[in-house]
Design an enzyme around this catalytic site. Structure first.
Site, PDB file in Angstrom:
ATOM      1  N   ILE A  59      -8.241   3.460  -4.118  1.00  0.00           N
ATOM      2  CA  ILE A  59      -8.969   2.531  -4.968  1.00  0.00           C
ATOM      3  C   ILE A  59     -10.448   2.512  -4.510  1.00  0.00           C
ATOM      4  O   ILE A  59     -10.899   2.271  -3.399  1.00  0.00           O
ATOM      5  CB  ILE A  59      -8.284   1.179  -5.092  1.00  0.00           C
ATOM      6  CG1 ILE A  59      -6.709   1.410  -5.438  1.00  0.00           C
ATOM      7  CG2 ILE A  59      -9.107   0.542  -6.312  1.00  0.00           C
ATOM      8  CD1 ILE A  59      -6.432   2.013  -6.496  1.00  0.00           C
TER       9      ILE A  59
ATOM     10  N   SER B 166       0.958  -1.273   0.058  1.00  0.00           N
ATOM     11  CA  SER B 166      -0.016  -0.013   0.053  1.00  0.00           C
ATOM     12  C   SER B 166       0.737   0.979   0.020  1.00  0.00           C
ATOM     13  O   SER B 166       2.078   1.117   0.609  1.00  0.00           O
ATOM     14  CB  SER B 166      -0.720   0.037   1.380  1.00  0.00           C
ATOM     15  OG  SER B 166      -1.407   1.232   1.250  1.00  0.00           O
TER      16      SER B 166
ATOM     17  N   TYR C 290      -1.844  -0.745  10.207  1.00  0.00           N
ATOM     18  CA  TYR C 290      -1.935  -1.216   8.626  1.00  0.00           C
ATOM     19  C   TYR C 290      -0.706  -0.991   8.077  1.00  0.00           C
ATOM     20  O   TYR C 290      -0.136  -1.487   7.156  1.00  0.00           O
ATOM     21  CB  TYR C 290      -3.068  -0.288   8.220  1.00  0.00           C
ATOM     22  CG  TYR C 290      -3.383  -0.498   6.676  1.00  0.00           C
ATOM     23  CD1 TYR C 290      -4.122  -1.710   6.029  1.00  0.00           C
ATOM     24  CD2 TYR C 290      -2.937   0.403   5.690  1.00  0.00           C
ATOM     25  CE1 TYR C 290      -3.997  -1.914   4.855  1.00  0.00           C
ATOM     26  CE2 TYR C 290      -3.106   0.222   4.327  1.00  0.00           C
ATOM     27  CZ  TYR C 290      -3.641  -0.989   4.043  1.00  0.00           C
ATOM     28  OH  TYR C 290      -3.813  -1.098   2.579  1.00  0.00           O
TER      29      TYR C 290
END
Length: 249
Positions: free
Chosen positions: A188, A143, A156
């Site tokens: 996204i 990411s 995360y």
């Protein structure tokens, strides 16, 4: 979007997180290219719906289970072996994106994010690499947060930074038999980032040179490219798919 044609006839892909926003599109692109699929996610219902949507069901099997559970991983790999004779592509898409400032994150919350986003990838790849056929490929999902950090998503971001390091390390170890790369998506348009877009969407668009959020099929196309012969001399890389958001600093 212009359709890009790949040829994965005779190949088998294992996709985790297959019923999620990006996972579904990865499954669709690979299925359209002729690949056989082992689809893994927590619940069987959405996987069966996806199978019906894809059509040509004899090329698709489902393995409902937790992507961080070694028993579930073993069952999925056994399906690849018994149903399709082996495995060529491993694409761990499964991930979770809870919100929590670092100082408020509990030990259980931290462990859960690491369990799914990093431990599960490690466990899957450790089990799958020995059975991936010569010339196969792994596409991990990192990411933009793994490079830049992410406010209120420290666990995360840390897990995705781990995926990037794991990708490079594994590429050193398993080449030339298997190529190992990763994709770092930005924002996204999937259910995972609905709350983020509501809270910071305008700000993120202002920082994105292409001026829009990405679509799942745009990420899936890059996964297919990285598994294709067009990427035959690429390994250990992380491809940014974020409309230039990463450059915002």
């Amino acid at each position: 979007m212009t359709r890009i044609v790949f040829n994965f006839m005779g190949k088998t892909a294992l996709i985790t997180g297959a019923s999620g926003g990006i996972g579904r599109e990865v499954a669709r692109v690979f299925h359209n290219a002729g690949a056989s699929l082992v689809l893994m996610d927590l619940h069987e219902g959405p996987l069966l719906e996806l199978t019906a949507d894809l059509g040509d069901a004899h090329r698709v099997v489902v393995a409902a289970g937790d992507a961080s559970n070694p028993a579930g991983i073993a069952a999925a790999l056994e399906l690849a072996r018994t149903q399709f004779g082996g495995l060529d592509f491993v694409i761990p898409v499964a991930g979770i994106y809870p919100e929590s400032p670092v100082i408020d994150t509990t030990d259980d919350e931290w462990r859960r994010v690491m369990s799914v986003n990093l431990d599960g990838v490690f466990q899957l790849l450790r089990a799958a690499i020995p059975v991936v056929r010569q010339g196969g490929a792994v596409v991990n999902f990192a990411s933009v947060a793994g490079h830049r950090g992410s406010k209120n998503h420290g666990h995360y971001a840390a897990s995705k930074a781990g995926v990037i390091a794991l990708t490079r390390s594994l590429a050193h170890e398993v080449g030339p038999k298997v190529r190992v790369n990763a994709i770092s998506p930005g924002t996204i348009e999937t259910p995972m980032v609905t709350d983020l877009v509501k809270a910071r969407g305008a700000e993120m668009l202002a920082e994105t040179p292409l001026g829009r959020h990405g679509k799942p099929e745009e990420v899936a196309a890059v996964a297919a490219f990285l598994c294709s012969d067009a990427a035959s001399f690429i390994t250990g890389e992380t491809i940014h798919v974020n409309g230039g958001l990463f450059m915002a600093g």
